[in-house]
Design a protein around this motif. Structure first.
Motif, short mmCIF file in Angstrom:
data_model
loop_
_atom_site.label_atom_id
_atom_site.label_comp_id
_atom_site.label_asym_id
_atom_site.label_seq_id
_atom_site.Cartn_x
_atom_site.Cartn_y
_atom_site.Cartn_z
N TYR A 1 20.37 -7.79 23.14
CA TYR A 1 19.10 -8.42 22.74
C TYR A 1 17.98 -7.54 23.26
O TYR A 1 17.97 -7.20 24.46
CB TYR A 1 19.07 -9.83 23.37
N ILE B 1 11.97 -16.41 18.33
CA ILE B 1 11.35 -17.71 18.06
C ILE B 1 12.19 -18.85 18.65
O ILE B 1 12.04 -20.01 18.26
CB ILE B 1 11.10 -17.92 16.55
N ASP B 2 13.11 -18.50 19.53
CA ASP B 2 13.88 -19.49 20.28
C ASP B 2 14.58 -20.50 19.35
O ASP B 2 14.64 -21.70 19.64
CB ASP B 2 12.94 -20.25 21.24
N PHE C 1 17.76 -20.48 18.54
CA PHE C 1 19.12 -20.72 19.03
C PHE C 1 20.21 -20.41 18.00
O PHE C 1 21.37 -20.73 18.23
CB PHE C 1 19.28 -22.17 19.53
N CYS D 1 21.41 -17.50 17.27
CA CYS D 1 22.34 -16.51 17.84
C CYS D 1 23.33 -17.19 18.78
O CYS D 1 24.47 -16.73 18.93
CB CYS D 1 21.57 -15.41 18.57
N ARG E 1 20.80 -13.55 24.83
CA ARG E 1 19.47 -13.24 25.36
C ARG E 1 19.48 -13.18 26.89
O ARG E 1 18.52 -12.71 27.51
CB ARG E 1 18.46 -14.28 24.87
N CYS F 1 20.49 -13.24 13.70
CA CYS F 1 19.10 -12.99 14.09
C CYS F 1 18.39 -12.19 13.00
O CYS F 1 17.20 -12.42 12.75
CB CYS F 1 19.07 -12.24 15.43
N ILE G 1 17.04 -14.49 10.51
CA ILE G 1 15.84 -15.18 11.00
C ILE G 1 14.63 -14.25 10.90
O ILE G 1 13.56 -14.63 10.42
CB ILE G 1 16.04 -15.65 12.47
N LEU H 1 16.32 -7.30 16.28
CA LEU H 1 15.97 -7.84 17.60
C LEU H 1 17.23 -7.92 18.47
O LEU H 1 17.21 -7.65 19.66
CB LEU H 1 15.34 -9.24 17.43
N ILE H 2 18.34 -8.29 17.83
CA ILE H 2 19.64 -8.13 18.47
C ILE H 2 20.32 -7.01 17.70
O ILE H 2 20.35 -7.03 16.46
CB ILE H 2 20.50 -9.41 18.40
S1 SF4 Z 1 18.45 -15.72 16.61
FE1 SF4 Z 1 16.95 -14.19 17.19
S2 SF4 Z 1 15.04 -15.33 17.10
FE2 SF4 Z 1 16.61 -16.86 17.13
S3 SF4 Z 1 16.90 -17.33 19.29
FE3 SF4 Z 1 18.35 -15.73 18.82
S4 SF4 Z 1 17.24 -13.87 19.37
FE4 SF4 Z 1 15.70 -15.46 19.20
#
Ligand code: SF4
Ligand code: SF4
Length: 474
Positions: free
Chosen positions: A242, A271-272, A274, A276, A287, A304, A307, A317-318
């Motif tokens: 992450y 954007i939290d 969840f 992932c 994360r 992710c 998203i 992002l990941i």
């Molecule tokens: S899927 Fe991506 S945006 Fe959503 S919580 Fe996980 S890292 Fe954050």
């Protein structure tokens, strides 16, 4: 010492509740680019795992690990107990290769190649999604009382899982005893080979237990390779990671709100949501950083990315990245440690190739009969008695085999065997022989003698032995 708040996740594992009970993981069905690649890799590997014991090269099973008879075939190449050194070097190459890959790319082997992941995620899990539906439906089904719907779904799942476990157990047995023997046993009927049937049922039960119940615990608790990650990984290893710099920003992650300028508020791109975490088959939150439980299955990368696409932010992002890459934008580099592993791997591979070229199709051992000295015969002839063993590693009978004394003038006589005998394919010929040499040709009480093994007139193997004679006081 009290654990800092951001490290509390390390005190527990996601699959065990605070009360110490099993926390069942209901991972969301993955989808996306990486999952599609993994599907194709898995189809290839499944075909490889399933067909390898049934394919033959030059009459040799492609892969066989017959531990009981100590016979192994690797890529159609037969290894006998006499080739144990080659087997050990092959295993060492495997270990160094996996170590090298782990140092460079983390647990990539677990996510893409390991049979446990392939069967769990690409066979059993997909059947589960087909019967019980995605995460939400599975959670509801688990909670609901035992009504007709639940009995039907769970019953069908049990039947299909048990059937597949039985088929895998048959393939597994073909690896262990050889596919020819397996077909022979099937043709004879299961009751003609009770011990075989019992092994088959035990393997079936073990596979069912692993894939229906134990599941991700294999990777988290049982697998020794998983435990090694702590010593193999470093900041330069590329793992599923992450990007905490991008995800957290200056003011941390925050739920998505339409028309909100997150950048201006200092929030990161996470954007939290969840998603992932929900998709993770080992129940972890990537994360929190690299964790032993992560099998690098890439499901969270895909999730992710979906998203990020939906909120118009760049993907990744990941992603596959090293800690140094995230922290310092450092590109992948061959470190001294990696170079060392590559050097060891090259040396071992060269050694194995050299030894394979030098390896004979027939292996001969001639040893003096234990407890026997020598016999002094008429005309100053010294006689020693030996046992011999010839191993034919090929899939063809070798006929017209004879043994000759090469190093000294003398005679070699086989006991109770014709001079020209047969060594059966993948079999052994053994017996006793006498060697007689004139004492004048000996140089003391211990003499190294050389014996040749011939197929007709062709020398196919040489071996040596110790010949005892009287002490020399010359
Ligand atoms: S899927 Fe991506 S945006 Fe959503 S919580 Fe996980 S890292 Fe954050
Ligand atoms: S953290 Fe991501 S890559 Fe690791 S096991 Fe979970 S879903 Fe797979």
């Amino acid at each position: 010492m009290e654990t800092p708040e951001n490290e509390i996740f390390r005190d527990s594992i996601g699959t065990v509740t605070k009360e110490g009970k099993r926390a069942w993981v209901f991972p969301k069905k993955p989808s996306g680019t990486f999952y599609n690649y993994r599907k194709w890799v898995s189809y290839g590997l499944l075909a490889f795992f399933i067909f390898s014991p049934f394919v033959k090269i030059n009459g040799n099973q492609f892969l066989m690990f017959n531990v009981l008879e100590r016979r192994f075939n690797i890529f159609g190449f037969p290894f006998w107990p006499q080739d144990f050194h080659l087997f050990v070097i092959s295993m060492l190459i495997g270990v160094v290769f996996i170590t090298l890959f782990t140092v460079a790319f983390g647990r990539i082997f677990c996510g893409w190649i390991c049979p446990q992941t392939i069967f769990m995620e690409m066979v059993f899990r997909r059947i589960e999604y087909w019967i019980e539906g995605d995460r939400g439906k599975q959670m509801r089904l688990a909670k609901q009382p035992w009504n007709t719907e639940k009995i039907k779904k769970k019953g069908l799942k049990f039947f299909i899982f048990a059937l597949i476990s039985f088929l895998i157990a048959n393939v597994f047995l073909a690896y262990l005893i050889g596919s020819d023997k397996l077909f022979e046993y099937i043709a004879d009927g299961p009751l003609s080979h009770i011990s075989n049937l019992v092994s088959l049922l035990i393997f079936t039960a073990v596979f069912y237990f692993v894939f229906a119940w134990f599941r991700e615990q294999v990777c988290i608790i049982a697998c020794p390779y998983g435990r090694l990650q702590g010593v193999l990984l470093d900041n330069k290893s590329i793992v599923v990671a992450y990007d905490h710099k991008r995800g957290e920003g200056d003011n941390g992650r925050k739920k998505f709100r339409k028309n909100e300028d997150r950048k201006a508020l200092g929030h990161g791109d996470c954007i939290d949501c969840f998603q992932c975490v929900n998709v993770c088959p080992t129940g972890i939150d990537i994360r929190n950083g690299t964790q032993l439980e992560c099998v690098n299955c890439t499901a969270c990368i895909d999730e992710c990315d979906h998203i990020m696409e939906s909120i118009n932010l760049p993907k990744g992002l990941i992603r596959y990245a090293s800690e140094d890459n995230i922290e310092k934008k450092a590109p992948f580099k061959l470190t001294a440690r990696l170079k060392g592993y590559i050097a060891v791997l090259s040396i071992l591979t060269g050694l194995l190739i050299g030894m394979l070229f030098l390896r004979n199709d027939v292996e001969a051992t001639v040893l003096r009969l234990p407890g026997q000295l020598y016999e002094h015969k008429d005309n100053n002839i010294i006689s020693n008695v030996f046992t011999y063993k010839l191993v034919n590693k090929t899939t063809k009978d070798i006929s017209n085999v004879s043994l000759k004394l090469l190093s000294h003038k003398g005679t070699l006589k086989l006991v109770a065997t014709k001079d020209n005998f047969l060594v059966p394919k993948q079999g052994i010929a053994k017996g006793t022989l006498f060697i007689e040499i004139n004492n004048a040709a000996l140089s003391g009480d211990r003499n190294k003698i050389k014996i040749g093994v011939y197929e007709g007139d062709k020398l196919i193997e040489t071996t040596s032995a110790n010949f005892l004679g009287p002490r020399s006081y010359k």
